[in-house]
Design a protein around this motif. Sequence first.
Motif, PDB file in Angstrom:
ATOM      1  N   VAL A  48      -9.563 -15.820  -7.411  1.00 25.24           N
ATOM      2  CA  VAL A  48      -9.145 -14.633  -6.692  1.00 25.24           C
ATOM      3  C   VAL A  48      -9.308 -13.348  -7.974  1.00 25.24           C
ATOM      4  CG1 VAL A  48      -8.416 -13.106  -5.664  1.00 25.24           C
ATOM      5  CG2 VAL A  48      -8.835 -15.283  -4.392  1.00 25.24           C
ATOM      6  N   GLN A  49     -10.459 -12.724  -8.514  1.00 18.86           N
ATOM      7  CA  GLN A  49      -9.835 -12.022  -9.592  1.00 18.86           C
ATOM      8  C   GLN A  49      -9.476 -10.736  -9.252  1.00 18.86           C
ATOM      9  OE1 GLN A  49     -12.447 -11.896 -13.033  1.00 18.86           O
ATOM     10  NE2 GLN A  49     -11.370 -13.787 -13.466  1.00 18.86           N
ATOM     11  N   HIS A  50      -8.346 -10.342  -9.836  1.00 23.54           N
ATOM     12  CA  HIS A  50      -8.038  -8.839  -9.169  1.00 23.54           C
ATOM     13  C   HIS A  50      -7.661  -8.610 -10.636  1.00 23.54           C
ATOM     14  CE1 HIS A  50      -5.965 -10.541  -5.931  1.00 23.54           C
ATOM     15  NE2 HIS A  50      -6.747  -9.800  -5.045  1.00 23.54           N
ATOM     16  N   ILE A  51      -8.141  -6.481 -10.635  1.00 23.76           N
ATOM     17  CA  ILE A  51      -7.335  -5.420 -11.874  1.00 23.76           C
ATOM     18  C   ILE A  51      -5.784  -5.152 -11.995  1.00 23.76           C
ATOM     19  CG2 ILE A  51      -7.594  -3.479 -13.366  1.00 23.76           C
ATOM     20  CD1 ILE A  51     -10.896  -3.654 -12.248  1.00 23.76           C
ATOM     21  N   GLY A  52      -4.849  -6.207 -12.720  1.00 22.61           N
ATOM     22  CA  GLY A  52      -3.679  -5.355 -12.260  1.00 22.61           C
ATOM     23  C   GLY A  52      -3.370  -3.712 -13.379  1.00 22.61           C
ATOM     24  N   TYR A  53      -3.077  -2.708 -12.703  1.00 18.94           N
ATOM     25  CA  TYR A  53      -2.636  -1.277 -13.218  1.00 18.94           C
ATOM     26  C   TYR A  53      -1.247  -1.753 -13.600  1.00 18.94           C
ATOM     27  CZ  TYR A  53      -7.728  -0.109 -11.347  1.00 18.94           C
ATOM     28  OH  TYR A  53      -8.442  -0.288 -11.437  1.00 18.94           O
ATOM     29  N   GLN A  80       0.641  -1.367  -0.171  1.00 16.90           N
ATOM     30  CA  GLN A  80      -0.271  -0.188   0.112  1.00 16.90           C
ATOM     31  C   GLN A  80       0.920   1.412   0.717  1.00 16.90           C
ATOM     32  OE1 GLN A  80      -2.021  -1.181   3.187  1.00 16.90           O
ATOM     33  NE2 GLN A  80      -3.857  -1.351   2.251  1.00 16.90           N
ATOM     34  N   GLN A 135      -4.315  -1.800 -18.114  1.00 10.07           N
ATOM     35  CA  GLN A 135      -4.825  -2.228 -17.497  1.00 10.07           C
ATOM     36  C   GLN A 135      -5.203  -3.705 -17.557  1.00 10.07           C
ATOM     37  OE1 GLN A 135      -8.411  -0.893 -16.332  1.00 10.07           O
ATOM     38  NE2 GLN A 135      -7.324   1.094 -16.170  1.00 10.07           N
ATOM     39  N   LEU A 177      -6.686  -7.887 -16.095  1.00 13.81           N
ATOM     40  CA  LEU A 177      -7.900  -8.769 -15.002  1.00 13.81           C
ATOM     41  C   LEU A 177      -7.191 -10.225 -14.904  1.00 13.81           C
ATOM     42  CD1 LEU A 177     -10.250  -9.175 -13.724  1.00 13.81           C
ATOM     43  CD2 LEU A 177     -11.258  -9.568 -15.762  1.00 13.81           C
ATOM     44  N   TYR A 178      -6.779 -10.011 -13.554  1.00 12.50           N
ATOM     45  CA  TYR A 178      -5.968 -11.261 -13.875  1.00 12.50           C
ATOM     46  C   TYR A 178      -6.602 -11.957 -13.076  1.00 12.50           C
ATOM     47  CZ  TYR A 178      -1.956  -8.703 -15.199  1.00 12.50           C
ATOM     48  OH  TYR A 178      -0.873  -8.045 -15.840  1.00 12.50           O
ATOM     49  N   THR A 179      -7.154 -13.445 -12.959  1.00  7.55           N
ATOM     50  CA  THR A 179      -6.777 -14.346 -11.669  1.00  7.55           C
ATOM     51  C   THR A 179      -5.864 -15.099 -10.684  1.00  7.55           C
ATOM     52  OG1 THR A 179      -9.057 -15.038 -13.377  1.00  7.55           O
ATOM     53  CG2 THR A 179      -8.232 -16.745 -11.498  1.00  7.55           C
ATOM     54  N   ARG A 180      -5.865 -14.627  -9.539  1.00  8.54           N
ATOM     55  CA  ARG A 180      -4.735 -15.570  -8.868  1.00  8.54           C
ATOM     56  C   ARG A 180      -5.198 -16.517  -8.449  1.00  8.54           C
ATOM     57  NH1 ARG A 180      -3.124  -9.842  -6.699  1.00  8.54           N
ATOM     58  NH2 ARG A 180      -0.486 -11.091  -6.617  1.00  8.54           N
TER      59      ARG A 180
END
Length: 108
Positions: free
Chosen positions: A82-87, A41, A73, A75-78
Amino acid sequence: MATTIAQWFGDNAKITDGYLSIRLGDLGLEGVSDETINPDQVIAALILNGQTYQDDNAFNDPTVGALIEETSQSLYTRGEGVQHIGYIFNVTLFAPSPVSSLEAKNVV
């Protein structure tokens, strides 16, 4: 024109006796407690704050030593779905030429 310590780290940032003091709230981390904040963070806040204060001419300004650009940007599945947006950001550090190796003290 190069950004100032206050622009990168907030109005209350100061360097005293070799220490950099930054209020988390000045970085956009209001409401995050000392017990719950994590290093990711803090890094994100520094990148976002630095990008905010760079003007459109930052690349052409020889006094700017660090250039931060958001490139895309995705979209990743990790982990377990679990889905996250990667910037995705490019960070460019500028040092005088020639320099044998990059060190923070050599950044413009």
